[in-house]
Design a protein around this motif. Structure first.
Motif, PDB file in Angstrom:
ATOM      1  N   HIS A 486       1.033  -2.117  -4.192  1.00  8.44           N
ATOM      2  CA  HIS A 486       1.080  -0.661  -4.093  1.00  8.44           C
ATOM      3  C   HIS A 486       0.573   0.055  -5.366  1.00  8.44           C
ATOM      4  N   HIS A 490      -2.735   2.332  -6.389  1.00  7.93           N
ATOM      5  CA  HIS A 490      -2.721   3.677  -6.982  1.00  7.93           C
ATOM      6  C   HIS A 490      -3.720   3.760  -8.147  1.00  7.93           C
ATOM      7  N   ASP A 510       5.981   6.517  -9.199  1.00 12.96           N
ATOM      8  CA  ASP A 510       6.273   7.057  -7.872  1.00 12.96           C
ATOM      9  C   ASP A 510       7.669   6.671  -7.425  1.00 12.96           C
ATOM     10  N   PHE A 512       8.578   4.471  -4.601  1.00 15.46           N
ATOM     11  CA  PHE A 512       8.798   3.082  -4.206  1.00 15.46           C
ATOM     12  C   PHE A 512       7.505   2.393  -3.814  1.00 15.46           C
ATOM     13  N   ASP A 730       0.973   8.848  -2.021  1.00 11.39           N
ATOM     14  CA  ASP A 730       0.444   7.729  -1.244  1.00 11.39           C
ATOM     15  C   ASP A 730      -0.732   8.113  -0.341  1.00 11.39           C
TER      16      ASP A 730
HETATM   17 FE    FE Z   1       3.223   5.367  -4.195  1.00  8.80          FE
END
Ligand code: FE
Ligand code: ZN
Ligand code: ZN
Length: 746
Positions: A486, A490, A510, A512, A730
């Motif tokens: 994740h 980003h 962020d 999670f 996201d």
């Molecule tokens: Fe995120």
């Protein structure tokens, strides 16, 4: 023409980018005539091809590339001098075939020329809510497939009347080959006239009005009772509503507007722009309760303008368009229960019947839904909060070609991304993937985009999380699937946008994301090296008791923090208004269902909980938004943080917030966190021998945090990068995933 052949020149141009469906050929035609050139222009699969001949061919090329038509976006131009031919006159030739590599333009706000006709009682377009031309109107939301021709759009069922057909076939006309062009004789119809819509708004009704990318729920923004009714019926207690006003002049009493924000608000993309709210009694108090920001937008469809026209008493001419108007409308997406935006007439009656007093629809279908985009100016330049209408499917240029890749994003605020050559197409905001309607929209969007772009993906990228629908969908496609962490995604999203191929450090902050060690990450300092990353360090671990519940109830994070510093016995007393406090204490004592997280979002929640700000939030991120809104002047607690064994520990700062007054606490928290993050990432950058710091993740929606970190890093001689073409949350994940998967070895 009796001119000497020696001055004559014949040039062939091949132009790529958004050059079809934007009035490019008639523009070329007019330009060629102005420069007394002969030749031709045609659309083909690669874009637009032009051959021109005459003495002023070079001047033509210069003008065309420097001042293309308003909606065009030229990505590449190949210019070649070729042999002279015997020819006179300039013609627009029939479209050629060939592989499709051009793009459908995004939807665009009605243009000035069309507005002049809309309000001219002599015009055949007078007060017609669906007028448009090659420089404006619907595109992406009404197009089924390429090539962009009327039969491939939602306009296929409307047969042009002779007057419209004449304009469509006249190369000198603004509507030459304007595929969605229509008039009151031959085109779509509104179910209720504008005058009556306005009467109903003024009477305090809630209306569902079909727009460009979906239905809006609309009411009078100055009528508190109407706004309250909308809140009750939509079950949206506190989430802020966007407000539409007539023009820039009408914003003066409502918000503080700087030069860059004015330009953004008034741009043909017409996003909702978040602006610092002024204290005024004009708008209903429950529009954006407790927040410092107000989301404003200006009218963008002819119908929006007609409502303001009626409200102004049908003034003559167009000068009134610049004068301040009093009408202000709540314009919120009609997406009951967090499901996708309603676009279909029958669906509107079924799903919005309980919310709206009146439903206003029309018979032009919306083929793919598109929410309003939401933006803000950060550090002088526009940035996204939600990227959708009028920006999709605009391509984000990559540093180089990668194999055709489909990236499916994550879970919250999801988007997908499709790459074609060196272009990345990030979809419109799809939403939270927690209901079947959104999952269907997710699949529709993929199908729609693949068709419009004519791409067959060779690889698919997805999140590391095994339980996400997007992950399972990726694994079902039968092409090589690549899992991307994740926070790595980003950082890659920023690197992809800025063409950064060097080694960099990055801060991903962020709520999670699943880590490679299967724990909950969200405050990560990473070494970014394209397809590879290394977790250099992370924020201190906080206990998140009861899992997801703590993300909505900041008091739970605060209780866990008290327990962590050995003051658990204070929990019951400090949080006595919460019946679950005692039970939570036991949970913490027994260490049951309390995962450790390095999340920056939860760090914010902890601070909010300790300061007593919004112990129970009514929407995601509400408490931190309120905390940010309290900041008057950030202050640094000198020994508020420690950097130890790869952790940034803010225990001392958090301890200071217990029994602290809220505004003071907001200042201490923001000031110290910013300073700590700068020092932490600057040390890492120095150790890694780089000056580049990539910044991304939903916490960077916090304006104080984002601008503070950027400034702090620049002061330390570093080069920070925040995303501009995708939102930091996201919504930008899919771009980063695609970029990484596109580089992985098989
Ligand atoms: Fe995120
Ligand atoms: Zn127009
Ligand atoms: Zn017509």
């Amino acid at each position: 023409m009796a001119r000497s052949a020696s001055l004559q020149k014949r040039i062939r141009l091949e132009i790529g980018g958004v050059v079809q469906g934007v009035g490019f050929r008639p523009y070329v035609h007019r330009l060629a005539q102005r420069h007394q050139l002969s030749g031709w222009v045609l659309n083909d699969g690669r874009g637009v091809i032009i051959e021109i001949q005459g003495e002023r061919a070079d001047a033509f090329v210069q003008t065309l590339t420097r001042q293309p038509p308003p909606l065009a976006h030229i990505d590449r131009v190949a210019v070649q001098q070729i042999a002279l031919q015997d020819a006179t006159g300039f013609e627009i030739r029939r479209s050629g075939g060939g592989a499709v590599t051009t793009a459908i333009p995004p939807d665009s706000a009605v243009c000035r020329d069309c507005l002049a006709e809309l309000f001219d009682p002599q015009s055949r377009y007078y007060a017609y809510p669906f007028l448009n031309c090659t420089h404006c109107g619907p595109r992406y939301s009404i197009t089924r497939a390429l090539p962009y021709d009327r039969p491939n759009t939602a306009m296929a069922r409307f047969i042009m009347c002779p007057a419209c057909a004449a304009e469509y076939n006249d190369p000198g006309n603004r509507r030459f080959h304007a595929q969605p062009s229509a008039c009151s004789v031959c085109g779509p119809r509104l179910s209720i006239p504008a005058k009556e819509i306005l009467q109903r708004i003024r009477a305090g009704e809630v209306l569902a009005i079909k727009g460009l990318g979906g239905f809006h729920l609309v009411c009078d923004a100055t009528n508190e009772a109407a706004v309250q009714r909308l809140r009750q019926r939509k079950q949206r207690e506190e989430k802020p509503f966007a407000v539409m006003v007539a023009n820039l002049a009408s914003t003066a009493e409502l918000v503080a507007l700087d030069e860059a924000s004015s330009r953004l608000l008034d741009s043909p993309q017409r996003p909702i722009v978040l602006l610092p709210k002024k204290h005024s009694k004009i708008l209903a108090p429950s529009i954006a309760p407790g927040l410092q920001w107000l989301g404003l937008l200006l009218p963008y469809t002819p119908l929006h303008y007609l409502l303001f026209y009626e409200a102004a008493g049908r003034p003559a001419g167009t000068a009134w368009l610049e004068r301040a108007q009093t009408l202000a409308l709540v314009m919120t997406s009609a997406n009951p229960g967090g499901e996708p935006l309603v676009i279909d007439n029958a669906e509107a009656r079924a799903r919005l019947g309980d919310i709206a007093d009146t439903i206003v629809d029309h018979n032009r279908d919306i083929l793919i839904r598109c929410d309003d985009s939401v933006m803000r100016v950060t550090g002088g330049s526009p940035s996204f909060i939600r990227r959708a209408r009028s920006h999709v499917p605009h391509a984000i240029k990559l540093a180089h070609e990668i194999p055709p890749t489909l990236a499916l994003g994550g879970y919250l605020k999801n988007t997908v991304c499709i790459t074609r050559g060196d272009e990345a197409f990030v979809s419109q905001h799809i939403g939270d993937m927690d209901n079947t309607a959104t999952l269907r929209f997710f699949e529709e969007t993929i199908e729609h985009l693949l068709k419009l772009l004519d791409v067959k993906p060779e690889r698919v990228a997805h999140d590391l999380h095994p339980d996400f629908h997007s992950t399972r969908h990726a694994q079902s496609l039968g092409i090589p699937a690549y899992a991307v962490q994740h926070h790595h995604a980003h950082l890659a999203a920023v690197a992809a946008e800025y063409h950064i191929t060097d080694v960099a450090v990055g801060l991903a902050l962020d709520g999670f994301g699943l880590g490679e060690d299967h724990s909950h990450w969200g405050g990560e300092l990473m070494l970014y090296d394209g397809t590879h990353f290394r977790r250099l360090a992370h924020l201190q671990q906080l206990k998140q008791p009861g899992g997801d519940a703590a993300a909505r109830e900041p008091w739970r994070m605060a209780a866990a923090f008290l327990h962590q510093i050995g003051r658990g016995d204070e929990i019951a007393r400090r949080f006595k208004e919460h019946p679950a406090a005692r039970q939570l204490h036991q949970l913490l004592e027994k260490n049951l269902n309390t995962p450790e997280v390095s999340s920056c979002g939860r760090l914010f929640d902890t601070a909010c909980g300790l300061l007593g700000i919004k112990p129970k939030a009514s929407f995601e991120g509400q408490a931190p938004m309120l905390l940010e809104g309290m900041v008057t002047k950030p202050e640094v607690v000198p020994d508020g943080w420690r950097i130890e064994d790869g952790q940034l520990d803010l225990t001392h700062l958090l301890t200071q917030l217990i029994d602290c007054q809220a505004v003071h606490g907001a200042n201490l928290f923001h000031g110290t966190l910013v300073e700590a993050l700068c020092e932490w990432s600057a040390q890492a950058a120095r150790r890694q021998g780089t000056k580049i710091v990539l910044l991304n993740g939903g916490c960077f929606l916090n304006h104080v945090l984002a601008s503070g970190v950027v400034k702090g890093l620049r002061n330390r001689g570093l080069s920070p990068y925040l995303p501009q073409q995708t939102p930091p949350n996201d919504g930008g994940l899919s771009l980063g995933q695609a970029w990484i998967a596109g580089h992985r070895d098989r």
